[in-house]
Every structure is written in structure tokens, then in C-alpha cells.
Design a protein around this motif. Structure first.
Motif, mmCIF file in Angstrom:
data_model
loop_
_atom_site.group_PDB
_atom_site.id
_atom_site.type_symbol
_atom_site.label_atom_id
_atom_site.label_comp_id
_atom_site.label_asym_id
_atom_site.label_seq_id
_atom_site.Cartn_x
_atom_site.Cartn_y
_atom_site.Cartn_z
ATOM 1 N N ILE A 79 -23.833 -48.598 -66.744
ATOM 2 C CA ILE A 79 -23.393 -47.632 -65.733
ATOM 3 C C ILE A 79 -22.208 -46.873 -66.324
ATOM 4 O O ILE A 79 -21.518 -47.377 -67.212
ATOM 5 N N THR A 80 -21.988 -45.649 -65.830
ATOM 6 C CA THR A 80 -20.805 -44.899 -66.253
ATOM 7 C C THR A 80 -19.918 -44.671 -65.033
ATOM 8 O O THR A 80 -20.398 -44.622 -63.903
ATOM 9 N N ALA A 81 -18.627 -44.531 -65.296
ATOM 10 C CA ALA A 81 -17.649 -44.372 -64.226
ATOM 11 C C ALA A 81 -16.623 -43.316 -64.640
ATOM 12 O O ALA A 81 -16.557 -42.941 -65.806
ATOM 13 N N SER A 82 -15.816 -42.880 -63.691
ATOM 14 C CA SER A 82 -14.872 -41.792 -63.955
ATOM 15 C C SER A 82 -13.751 -42.191 -64.906
ATOM 16 O O SER A 82 -13.030 -41.333 -65.418
ATOM 17 N N SER A 83 -13.569 -43.484 -65.149
ATOM 18 C CA SER A 83 -12.538 -43.954 -66.086
ATOM 19 C C SER A 83 -12.884 -45.372 -66.512
ATOM 20 O O SER A 83 -13.746 -46.021 -65.890
ATOM 21 N N GLY A 84 -12.194 -45.847 -67.521
ATOM 22 C CA GLY A 84 -12.375 -47.240 -67.941
ATOM 23 C C GLY A 84 -12.000 -48.175 -66.810
ATOM 24 O O GLY A 84 -12.715 -49.148 -66.519
ATOM 25 N N LEU A 85 -10.891 -47.854 -66.155
ATOM 26 C CA LEU A 85 -10.448 -48.720 -65.059
ATOM 27 C C LEU A 85 -11.478 -48.730 -63.928
ATOM 28 O O LEU A 85 -11.741 -49.784 -63.344
ATOM 29 N N ALA A 86 -12.076 -47.576 -63.625
ATOM 30 C CA ALA A 86 -13.104 -47.524 -62.574
ATOM 31 C C ALA A 86 -14.325 -48.356 -62.962
ATOM 32 O O ALA A 86 -14.960 -48.978 -62.096
ATOM 33 N N ALA A 87 -14.655 -48.393 -64.251
ATOM 34 C CA ALA A 87 -15.782 -49.229 -64.689
ATOM 35 C C ALA A 87 -15.439 -50.709 -64.489
ATOM 36 O O ALA A 87 -16.289 -51.521 -64.093
ATOM 37 N N ILE A 88 -14.184 -51.058 -64.756
ATOM 38 C CA ILE A 88 -13.731 -52.446 -64.582
ATOM 39 C C ILE A 88 -13.734 -52.841 -63.108
ATOM 40 O O ILE A 88 -14.275 -53.889 -62.728
ATOM 41 N N THR A 89 -13.149 -51.975 -62.277
ATOM 42 C CA THR A 89 -13.038 -52.338 -60.852
ATOM 43 C C THR A 89 -14.428 -52.377 -60.209
ATOM 44 O O THR A 89 -14.704 -53.258 -59.392
#
Ligand SMILES: *Cc1c(COP(=O)(O)O)cnc(C)c1O
Length: 388
Positions: A79-89
Motif C-alpha cells: 500500500i502507499t500512503a502520504s508519508s512514511g509516518l502515515a504508512a506506519i500508523t
């Protein structure tokens, strides 16, 4: 690409995610800006097999990049997310519920720690930090409700290298999910999934993007069941990535290995300058014998990236170190790393760690693509101001 599995890793990276046949031969999958995706008829709307339904959920460019990253990390899908932190959360929220216990590595990226302590704990998740060098000793911390072991190796700021195989072995024996922040390795230097980790997460703002102009995160799942859970949470949270950032990170993939290699070489030159400084109390870089987890690094890694940290002797105040930093012309102060330029970022270790007892100013260095001799001459000049 058909048959790309028969090639070696570097060759695979040149092809991953590309689909020239879908775009009239255009080499790179174009930027795809879309929210609405039109269905050819009502039947297509109701067909569960229709591939693209809504830009935020899935579109040709996010799909291409997710395929490329899954190939890089050797996983089922991403999956992709708006930031690394968003991918983590997103990953943590996908697999955790109130009442669960999570074992978090103490050297995790500080914003990950703040998310766990504030949001997850607020939802009733029990967060416990463990020593990055714990290895198989993690067995003693496992409880009946332990749901996830969260790893990051080499860790943030001090680059502690974890014994991932030993931790994964214990996790599997206890049916506990493992999630690893693999940003340091950019999916290249270490392959968590090949060591049995279930989810590998990284910030594509670092070496993947490589030019300090991208905000993007990815999470790769090892199998279909984990991917489905991850994706469903991402959709429910509204997690998605911007088109330009996906495009730039995809472009970054093609030069990733070369840039990492170069970062390592330049970093080694600057590192040896610091090794000769008597103002320094400790240097953190996994390639150094005294760095935490060096033996494990030697077993599991071949090179490093462009990062290291320096702990100055306690007799040098922040004001004195500040004079040194401000006298540097080629090391601006800035967050993030993995770009083309050298950077310095102070690290507030007392708020980043459970038990940080050491005194002294702590700086993280990211070494860029400058000529290393210029960097060393800059340091030679600025160090005079530390003693002034
Ligand atoms: C930068 C970083 C992140 C977060 O990435 P963003 O894209 O800035 O949100 C996560 N983990 C590590 C180790 C990082 O260095």
C-alpha cells in the motif's frame, strides 16, 4: 514485465512497475491525477473485478508503484500512503485493537514513538519498549495479549542493529505479527520479508525519492491475508499518496542502488575524519566495531547508507557545538535524509529513548553527493570554532 524474475536484483529494479504497453510505449508510467474513474457501464460499476474504481483507493500509477515496491521487498503487495509516518500508523491501526500489547523497539523513529504513546495508548493499546539488542531475549517480554513486535533496524539516531532472525523466530513460535521500519535500507541493504518479517514499511521520502522533494510512504505485506487487512484499513482511513510523489519515487527507484552505494562511500570518508577527533565521545554507525549491534550488522548487511551520528564530549556545550555547526558551509541543519546534500540534525535523545543516560550534544549527519574532500575541508575549518 514478463519473466523478470530470472534477472538479478539490479536488473529487476530497472523494470519493476513499468508498463510501456499500457501507455503507447511511454517509458515511465505517467503521472496519473484522478479522483473519479469512469466505468464503461453500470454492469462494470457492480462488477467486483473492476480494477480501478476511485483514485484514492487505487489508480494506474499507485498500482505500478506498489507493484514495484512489492518486487523490491519481495512481498505479496504494497500500500502507499502520504508519508512514511502515515504508512506506519496505517499499518499499526490495521493490526491492533484495544487490549493488545505491542513490543516496540526503543530506537524507533521518534514520531512513531509519539504516535504509539499518544494515539495507540489512548485507544487502550499497551505499549512496551524493548532494548534493540534484546535478540531472542524478547521471549521474556511476551504476554498472552502480545499482538505485534515492531522493529526498526538499524534504528533511528544510534543505528542499533537488531537480530531480526532471532526476534522473528520467537514471534513465529508465539503467533505474533512482526512489522519492521526498513527506511534505513531503502528495501535494498536488508530484506525484512526474506527474514520472515510480515510487514516492511518505509518512508519513500528518504533514499527512494532521493532528492528531498517527496512525501510518500509504503508498506509491503508478505502474504495475501496480511495485505487485505492492511489495504482495507488504508481505505477506511483514507490513506493515499499524491501523484507527483509516486512518479518521483518511481523514478528514484531506477538510480537507487547507485545512490546508496555512493552515499556509503562518501559517508566513509567523512566518518574517518570524525574518528580522529578528540572532541568526540562516540560515533554511531553500524560499520564501526563499537556501534550497537555491529556483529549482527556484519552478519546481515554488506554496506551502510550515508548516515552516522556523533556524540560530543560533555564538556562541549550546545552553544559551542552550535558555533561549529553554524561555521559549516556545506552542512545545513535540516530534517530528513537520503537526499543529495549533506545535512545535520540535532537529536534530543532524552525524549527519544526510555533510558538515555549519556551527556553531550548529539548530532546526526547525512552525507550527500558533494566531493568528500570539500566536506572534510569544511569540517577542518569549522572545528576551530568548537574550541573557541
Ligand atoms: C523519516 C522516517 C520515517 C517517516 O517518514 P516520513 O516520510 O517523513 O513521514 C519513518 N521511519 C524512519 C526510520 C525515518 O527516518
Amino acid at each position: 514485465m514478463s519473466d523478470h524474475k530470472k534477472y538479478r536484483r539490479e536488473t529487476d529494479l530497472m523494470h519493476a512497475g513499468r508498463k510501456p504497453d499500457d501507455y503507447f510505449g511511454v517509458v515511465n508510467p505517467p503521472i496519473c491525477r484522478t479522483s473519479t474513474i469512469l466505468y464503461k457501464d453500470l454492469a462494470a460499476y457492480f462488477d467486483p473485478n473492476t480494477k480501478y474504481r476511485y483514485g484514492r483507493v487505487n489508480n494506474p500509477l499507485s498500482q505500478s508503484f506498489e507493484e514495484a515496491i512489492a518486487a523490491l521487498e519481495g512481498g505479496f503487495h504494497a500500500i502507499t500512503a502520504s508519508s512514511g509516518l502515515a504508512a506506519i500508523t496505517t499499518t499499526m491501526l490495521a493490526f491492533l485493537q484495544s487490549g493488545d500489547h505491542v513490543l516496540m523497539v526503543d530506537s524507533c523513529y521518534p514520531p512513531t514513538r509519539f504516535f504509539a504513546n499518544k494515539q495507540l495508548a489512548g485507544f487502550g493499546v499497551d505499549i512496551e519498549y524493548y532494548d534493540p539488542l534484546i535478540g531472542a531475549g524478547i521471549q521474556d517480554l511476551i504476554r498472552e495479549n502480545t499482538k505485534m513486535i515492531y522493529l526498526e533496524s538499524p534504528g533511528s539516531a544510534t543505528f542499533d542493529v537488531q537480530d531480526v532472525p532471532a526476534i522473528v523466530r520467537i514471534a513465529k513460535q508465539n503467533a505474533i505479527l512482526t512489522v519492521m521500519d526498513n527506511t534505513y535500507s531503502a528495501g535494498v541493504l536488508f530484506k525484512p520479508l526474506s527474514h520472515g518479517v510480515n510487514i516492511s514499511v518505509q518512508s519513500a521520502a528518504k533514499y527512494l525519492g532521493g532528492h528531498s522533494d517527496v512525501n510518500l510512504g509504503v508498506a509491503v505485506a508478505d502474504d495475501e491475508a496480511h495485505y487485505k487487512k492492511l489495504k482495507s484499513c488504508a481505505v477506511n482511513l483514507g490513506t493515499c499518496a499524491a501523484a507527483e510523489d509516486l512518479y518521483l519515487a518511481m523514478r528514484g527507484l531506477r538510480t537507487l542502488e547507485m545512490r546508496l552505494d555512493h552515499a556509503h562511500k562518501n559517508m566513509m570518508c567523512v566518518l574517518s575524519w570524525f574518528e580522529r577527533r578528540k572532541e568526540v565521545q562516540a560515533i554511531y554507525c553500524p560499520i564501526l566495531q563499537k556501534s550497537p549491534g555491529h556483529k549482527t550488522w556484519k552478519r546481515d548487511f554488506k554496506t551502510t547508507n550515508g548516515l552516522f551520528s556523533v556524540l560530543f564530549k560533555p564538556e562541549y556545550s550546545m552553544e559551542q557545538v552550535g558555533r561549529f555547526v553554524d561555521a559549516l558551509a556545506l552542512f545545513p541543519v535540516g530534517s530528513s535524509w537520503g537526499g543529495y546534500e549533506s545535512l545535520i540534525q540535532p537529536q534530543d535523545m532524552k525524549s527519544y529513548r526510555s533510558n538515555w543516560e549519556k551527556e553531550g550534544v548529539f548530532l546526526r549527519f547525512q552525507i550527500g553527493n558533494e566531493n568528500p574532500q570539500d566536506l572534510i575541508e569544511d569540517l577542518d575549518n569549522a572545528i576551530k570554532f568548537l574550541r573557541a
